[in-house]
Design an enzyme around this catalytic site. Structure first.
Site, PDB file in Angstrom:
ATOM      1  N   CYS A   1       1.022  -1.741   0.256  1.00  0.00           N
ATOM      2  CA  CYS A   1       0.118   0.081   0.260  1.00  0.00           C
ATOM      3  C   CYS A   1       0.695   1.041  -0.330  1.00  0.00           C
ATOM      4  O   CYS A   1       0.661   2.434  -0.484  1.00  0.00           O
ATOM      5  CB  CYS A   1      -1.251   0.270   1.227  1.00  0.00           C
TER       6      CYS A   1
ATOM      7  N   ASP B   1      -1.784  -3.518   8.128  1.00  0.00           N
ATOM      8  CA  ASP B   1      -3.193  -4.393   8.756  1.00  0.00           C
ATOM      9  C   ASP B   1      -2.960  -5.584   8.405  1.00  0.00           C
ATOM     10  O   ASP B   1      -2.737  -6.411   8.795  1.00  0.00           O
ATOM     11  CB  ASP B   1      -3.972  -3.121   8.192  1.00  0.00           C
TER      12      ASP B   1
ATOM     13  N   CYS C   1      -1.839   3.429   3.319  1.00  0.00           N
ATOM     14  CA  CYS C   1      -3.075   2.289   3.962  1.00  0.00           C
ATOM     15  C   CYS C   1      -3.574   2.995   4.912  1.00  0.00           C
ATOM     16  O   CYS C   1      -3.815   4.024   4.782  1.00  0.00           O
ATOM     17  CB  CYS C   1      -2.193   1.108   4.777  1.00  0.00           C
ATOM     18  N   ASP C   2      -4.595   1.870   5.620  1.00  0.00           N
ATOM     19  CA  ASP C   2      -6.486   1.905   5.894  1.00  0.00           C
ATOM     20  C   ASP C   2      -6.042   3.735   6.495  1.00  0.00           C
ATOM     21  O   ASP C   2      -6.345   4.688   6.682  1.00  0.00           O
ATOM     22  CB  ASP C   2      -6.645   1.034   6.711  1.00  0.00           C
TER      23      ASP C   2
ATOM     24  N   CYS D   1      -5.296  -2.547  -0.578  1.00  0.00           N
ATOM     25  CA  CYS D   1      -6.343  -3.903  -0.625  1.00  0.00           C
ATOM     26  C   CYS D   1      -7.050  -3.319  -1.730  1.00  0.00           C
ATOM     27  O   CYS D   1      -7.187  -2.404  -1.954  1.00  0.00           O
ATOM     28  CB  CYS D   1      -6.268  -4.203   0.886  1.00  0.00           C
TER      29      CYS D   1
ATOM     30  N   GLU E   1      -8.057  -4.771  14.456  1.00  0.00           N
ATOM     31  CA  GLU E   1      -9.310  -5.526  13.621  1.00  0.00           C
ATOM     32  C   GLU E   1      -8.594  -6.443  13.599  1.00  0.00           C
ATOM     33  O   GLU E   1      -7.801  -7.877  13.862  1.00  0.00           O
ATOM     34  CB  GLU E   1      -8.607  -5.129  11.643  1.00  0.00           C
TER      35      GLU E   1
ATOM     36  N   SER F   1     -11.261  -6.118   9.627  1.00  0.00           N
ATOM     37  CA  SER F   1     -11.040  -5.560   9.151  1.00  0.00           C
ATOM     38  C   SER F   1     -11.225  -4.595   7.362  1.00  0.00           C
ATOM     39  O   SER F   1     -13.244  -5.119   8.020  1.00  0.00           O
ATOM     40  CB  SER F   1      -9.935  -6.039   8.497  1.00  0.00           C
TER      41      SER F   1
HETATM   42  C1  LIG Z   1      -7.524  -6.723   3.267  1.00  0.00           C
HETATM   43  C2  LIG Z   1      -8.100  -5.892   4.817  1.00  0.00           C
HETATM   44  C3  LIG Z   1      -6.803  -4.838   4.575  1.00  0.00           C
HETATM   45  C4  LIG Z   1      -5.888  -5.642   5.426  1.00  0.00           C
HETATM   46  C5  LIG Z   1      -8.069  -4.171   5.991  1.00  0.00           C
HETATM   47  O1  LIG Z   1      -7.185  -3.822   7.386  1.00  0.00           O
HETATM   48  C6  LIG Z   1      -8.662  -3.223   5.581  1.00  0.00           C
HETATM   49  O2  LIG Z   1      -9.038  -2.803   4.538  1.00  0.00           O
HETATM   50  O3  LIG Z   1      -9.601  -2.576   6.929  1.00  0.00           O
END
Ligand SMILES: CC[C@H](C)C(=O)C(=O)O
Length: 757
Positions: free
Chosen positions: A234, A266, A307-308, A393, A646, A671
């Site tokens: 990510c 994550d 990432c998230d 993701c 998560e 998640s």
């Molecule tokens: C695959 C999902 C990702 C790693 C995640 O934790 C989220 O999207 O919340």
């Protein structure tokens, strides 16, 4: 000295001493003595007396410690005793000796008013000593006080929720002009670069790359914050995106300073202790962006998250510094392919395969092709092919949910959230951003002008329509609080009630963000929803145009596409996110219910303290299929986890193992890839004595997404009984970032923020 003089001196000193001491005496009796009376009963009395004693001593302590004693309590004590003295002075007036005594009492009253408060202060340490003596070995009282202090903190947070105060920078007023008549665009950095107030700063800035005197004096300085690091798909490409942004900004005669913040993967940490660090990175990122922007006097900010937690983190940072800002989303990953399963796969396939592996159901499809491969060969094939390159993701998981929402709030360029990470279009976005940031600086388009109740409404609408992550609830609440927007859990339910769920996207659906990109991407979905009157196209955006104007040039969704269902034929007529309340979650909980698993579930509780206990049970195949079970994972909340991890490892394993007889409940979170009958964010969490801590194996639990209830069939009296024997867990961590986090973090229903005080 005559006898009568002696008597008078004794009378005078006795009355004056009493006057001086009375403030203190009253303070002792008000605040310390209740302890002596109630503590013995609190320790040894009946349960009722114990509970009553705990509340009285709690109130007394709170009064003593929390109120501004100098202003309220001790002067009041002095006033009360002065009134007493005045009354006595009035009562003895008349005869000669009475006149003398009444004068004395009146003086005492005055003196008492003057010195009573000070005596009160002097007595305070004595009171504290008494309380610490009383509290010694009295764990119960201390712990109850802690639990109630938690509620009090929340109450205070609610009262002050829209009074955010940040350091006041007083930039050069918008619209000011340089001597040559050009507008001042470097309204913050000019503090360092004008004249010769800060020659050292200018020397360092020249060394860092300011090209010449004109740029030093006039060019706005733009921070380019990448959440770059190499060990996560990510984030791995973000430095390159940042370099492209810097280049295009510099070509416009702006100054760009690249810097970095950190993130946590994550996907990689899922199901491990490392996952506890994930949520708090949102705050680290916000803190970093706020810190660099404010400390270095940047005039604007471009953030490039992947990432998230990156997305809410940078937006919270932007809302705090409130200087013209744009977010460029790192972009989604491409879709993987498994030759052995003969289907498209993604990261979530791996998590679900773990459940199938444990329950020995991981097989090649029965489609006439090869079925000879072992479960180990299959799982290795998934590991090798699920993530084909850079990007976040790929389903409507947390990263894509947040990016979509933020674009729909006007903080990114059109299309940012669906443009794949490795597409040339992502690079083009990094070039185009220079124009947009210039517009934002020139027009003073700042984050808090964009982060409004209407734009948050858009975020919620997109999340519901596309089946976004439960994490959205947590992050939108935190972003809103940071921007001083009044958004509450009830808004989520209100929007969910009116927005149909129309996207056949993973986790519950078949398609990915990369597929949506091919049919027009998020702008085309926005166009559909604006036309239907469900999304507000009038909100301003970072382009200087409205959202509706931004999407005008994008194509409408093709007639024959199958990813986004028509609004009159949705997957579910209302949103998949449901806010639940009940005796198991008086402070709220968030459920993801797409309707596939039904809308109501009743089952017997199976309780796990911490996720790893459930994971162990799943790995050993110990969750039976023959009765309805509500699996409860607790002590995983923001404070209790700590870090509110998560729980995709367990939720995905349940799906992979095809355990359709279970629902999953937790005070932790899920998640974006989690699906099934899942409820998270239960408030209050177990670690602070929430009812989830009192559930016992076998209790009957009902989750009802139609009435929005989450209840256990345990009576209030029984819950009170259980509460008496409940012991809060001792803090697991006393040092390091997670200890700090556990101490500062608020509850999930208020976004699990660390700066709400
Ligand atoms: C695959 C999902 C990702 C790693 C995640 O934790 C989220 O999207 O919340």
């Amino acid at each position: 000295m005559s006898d009568s003089t002696l008597v008078k001196t004794a009378q005078i000193s006795a009355i004056l001493t009493a006057a001086a001491a009375s403030g203190g005496i009253i303070s002792i009796s008000l605040f310390a003595l209740p302890g002596f009376i109630v503590k013995p009963r609190q320790r040894k009395g009946t349960d009722r007396e114990k509970a009553l004693g705990a509340s009285i001593s709690h109130i007394a302590r709170q009064w003593q410690y929390d109120y501004d004693v100098g202003k309220i309590v001790f002067p009041s004590a002095a006033l009360i005793s002065s009134l007493l003295y005045s009354y006595v002075a009035y009562a003895v007036r008349g005869e000669r000796s009475g006149r003398y005594l009444s004068a004395l009492y009146a003086t005492a009253a005055g003196l008492n008013l003057l010195i009573g408060p000070f005596t009160g202060f002097a007595i305070l340490p004595v009171n504290n000593l008494i309380w610490s003596y009383l509290d010694k070995n009295d764990d119960l009282a201390v712990e109850r006080v802690t639990a109630t202090a938690e509620e009090k903190l929340q109450q205070e947070q609610d009262e002050h929720k829209f009074e955010a105060k940040y350091l006041d920078y007083s930039p050069v007023p918008y619209g000011s002009k340089h001597e040559d008549g050009a507008p001042v665009l470097n309204r913050y950095s000019t503090v360092l670069t004008r004249g010769h107030d800060s020659p050292a700063a200018q020397a360092m800035l020249y060394a860092a790359g300011v090209p010449d005197r004109n740029a030093m004096k006039k060019s706005p300085q733009v921070g380019v914050a990448t959440v770059w690091w190499e060990g996560n798909p990510c984030n791995m490409h973000l430095l390159e995106l940042g370099k492209t942004v810097k280049k295009s900004i510099t070509e416009r005669d702006l100054i760009a300073w690249q810097y970095n913040t950190i993130g946590v993967s994550d996907g990689i940490t899922m199901g491990t202790e490392g996952m506890r660090f994930s949520l708090q990175t949102r705050e680290l990122i916000a803190d970093s962006v706020e810190t660099v922007t404010c400390a270095q006097y940047h005039d604007a900010c471009i953030a490039i998250p992947g990432c998230d937690k990156n997305m809410p983190g940078v937006v919270m940072g932007m809302a705090r510094h409130n200087r013209p800002s744009i977010m460029i989303y790192g972009g989604t990953i491409a879709v993987g392919y498994s030759n052995l399963l003969r289907k498209r796969i993604n990261i979530s396939t791996c998590f679900e395969a773990a459940g199938a592996y444990a329950y020995d159901t991981l097989r090649q499809p029965d489609d006439g092709g090869d079925t000879s491969k072992s479960k180990d060969e299959i799982i290795e094939d998934l590991e090798s092919h699920a993530c084909p390159g850079a990007g976040a993701c790929g389903g409507m998981y947390t990263a894509n949910t947040l990016a979509t929402a933020i674009e729909s709030m006007g903080l990114s360029l059109p299309g940012s959230s669906s443009t794949p990470a490795e597409s040339p279009a992502k690079m083009r976005e990094c070039v185009k951003v220079a124009d947009a940031i210039q517009v934002c600086i020139e027009k003073d388009i700042t984050p808090r002008k964009l982060l409004t109740k209407s734009s948050f409404e858009n975020a919620l609408v997109m999340t519901m329509a596309l089946g976004g992550s439960t994490n959205g609830v947590l992050h939108f609440l935190a972003m809103a609080r940071t921007a001083e927007v009044d958004l509450t859990l009830d808004d989520f339910q209100r929007v969910s009630n009116k927005i149909p769920f129309i996207a056949d996207l993973a986790p519950s659906g078949r398609y990915y963000m990369a597929d949506l990109y091919e049919i027009g991407g998020i702008p085309s979905v926005q166009k559909l929803l604006i036309a239907a009157g469900l999304l507000n196209g009038d909100i301003p955006t970072v382009t200087g145009k409205t959202l509706a104007q931004n999407v005008e040039s994008f194509p409408s969704l093709p007639q024959d596409q199958v990813i986004i269902r028509p609004l009159n034929n949705p997957i579910k007529p209302t949103g998949h996110l449901q806010i639940l309340r009940g005796n198991l979650a008086p402070g709220g909980a968030v459920a993801k219910i797409t309707g596939k698993e039904g809308l109501k579930f009743t089952g017997k509780a199976r309780v796990f303290n911490k996720e790893h206990e459930l994971n162990d049970a799943l790995t050993k195949g110990k969750i039976p299929r023959d009765e309805n079970l509500v699996l409860i994972v607790r002590y995983e909340g923001p404070k209790g986890g700590p870090g509110m991890p998560e729980q995709l490892k367990s939720s995905a394993a349940l799906m992979g193992a095809n355990l359709t007889n279970v629902a999953l409940l937790t005070d932790g979170r899920y998640s974006g890839a989690s699906h099934g009958f899942i409820v998270g964010h239960i408030v209050p969490e177990a670690a602070v004595g929430g009812p989830i801590a009192l559930v016992q194996d076998g209790d009957l639990i009902t989750i009802d997404a139609e009435t929005n209830q989450l209840n256990m069939n345990v009576s209030e009296a029984e819950l009170q009984e259980r509460l008496k024997s409940w012991q809060p867990p001792k803090p697991q961590l006393t040092r390091g970032v997670l200890a700090k986090y556990a101490r500062l973090v608020g509850d999930a229903s208020h976004g699990a923020m660390t700066d709400l005080f």
